[in-house]
Design a protein around this motif. Structure first.
Motif: not given
Length: 246
Positions: A105-132
């Motif tokens: 994707m980056m070779a195509e010019g897309k900007r990519v994000g990598l999300m990492f959650g907080p230490e205690r419990a990780g990402l919430e479902n509401e956070d994950v819902a925003l990811a692809n």
């Protein structure tokens, strides 16, 4: 964001030491684009700086955001790291598969994000819902949690191992992909229209219905032209009203 570097997005990190460890892990493998969302102990954090040691430059250049939407707003595609099974329909990839996709994707010019959650419990479902898509690691099911720094290290290593050299991509070079903020605004508009139409019923299920709708938008690989067309479709439907087509 640089064309060949993704954004490493730390969502609500709790300990400064772990932010510093993540910075070290990133720089170990040539990555320096860090974004921090609502850190528990504020920012800047002296414990993060002490732990980062020679990687302080990553912290100095880190972007600070109040929420996930702001941190991913200019991204075209976002991966969420999680060890937990989710009730959300999304592609689930190993780090190797995910970083191969990111590289293409980056070779195509897309900007990519990598999300990492907080230490205690990780990402919430509401956070994950925003990811692809979701990145998950085949860890011991009896002890699935990874330290934030370890998780960043694993993904950064795989990104470096892939080589990050431009390749042929997927035949989408030059495509004008929609940014996350554009898709969020599209989702806001449809959600408001559906709310007015009484779609989110019964009330007890409304929150989950809204999250599933957001999850659907994030799964679609929309271009700016797609977003404009979907805005136009909704505008025409609302303008004509129910039954206007006969």
């Amino acid at each position: 964001m640089d064309a060949i570097q993704p954004a490493f997005i730390l969502v609500r990190p709790q300990m400064g030491e772990n932010i510093g460890a993540a910075a070290r892990a990133m720089l170990n493998f040539g990555q320096n684009r860090m974004r921090i969302v609502a850190p528990r102990d504020g920012w800047p954090n002296p414990k993060a700086s002490a732990m980062a040691s020679g990687a302080g430059r990553v912290l100095d250049a880190a972007g600070l955001y109040d929420d996930v939407q702001g941190a991913i707003g200019d991204c075209h595609y976002v991966f969420a790291t999680t060890a937990r099974v989710r009730g959300l329909t999304k592609p689930v990839l190993s780090p190797e598969e995910a970083m191969a996709e990111a590289r293409a994707m980056m070779a195509e010019g897309k900007r990519v994000g990598l999300m990492f959650g907080p230490e205690r419990a990780g990402l919430e479902n509401e956070d994950v819902a925003l990811a692809n898509a979701i990145i998950t690691v085949p860890v011991n099911p009896e002890f699935p949690s990874l330290n934030l720094g370890q998780c960043v290290l694993l993904v950064a290593y795989e990104l470096a191992r892939q080589g990050m050299a431009p390749d042929a991509g997927r035949g989408l070079e030059g495509t004008d992909f929609a940014e996350a903020i554009e898709i969020e605004k599209l989702g806001d508009r449809y959600e408001a229209a559906l709310d007015d139409a009484g779609f989110f019923f019964p009330e007890a299920k409304a929150a989950n219905m809204r999250m599933n709708l957001r999850n659907m938008w994030s799964r679609l690989d929309l271009t700016r032209a797609d977003v404009q067309m979907l805005h136009g479709m909704l505008r025409q439907i609302l303008r004509r009203g129910p039954g206007a087509g006969g």
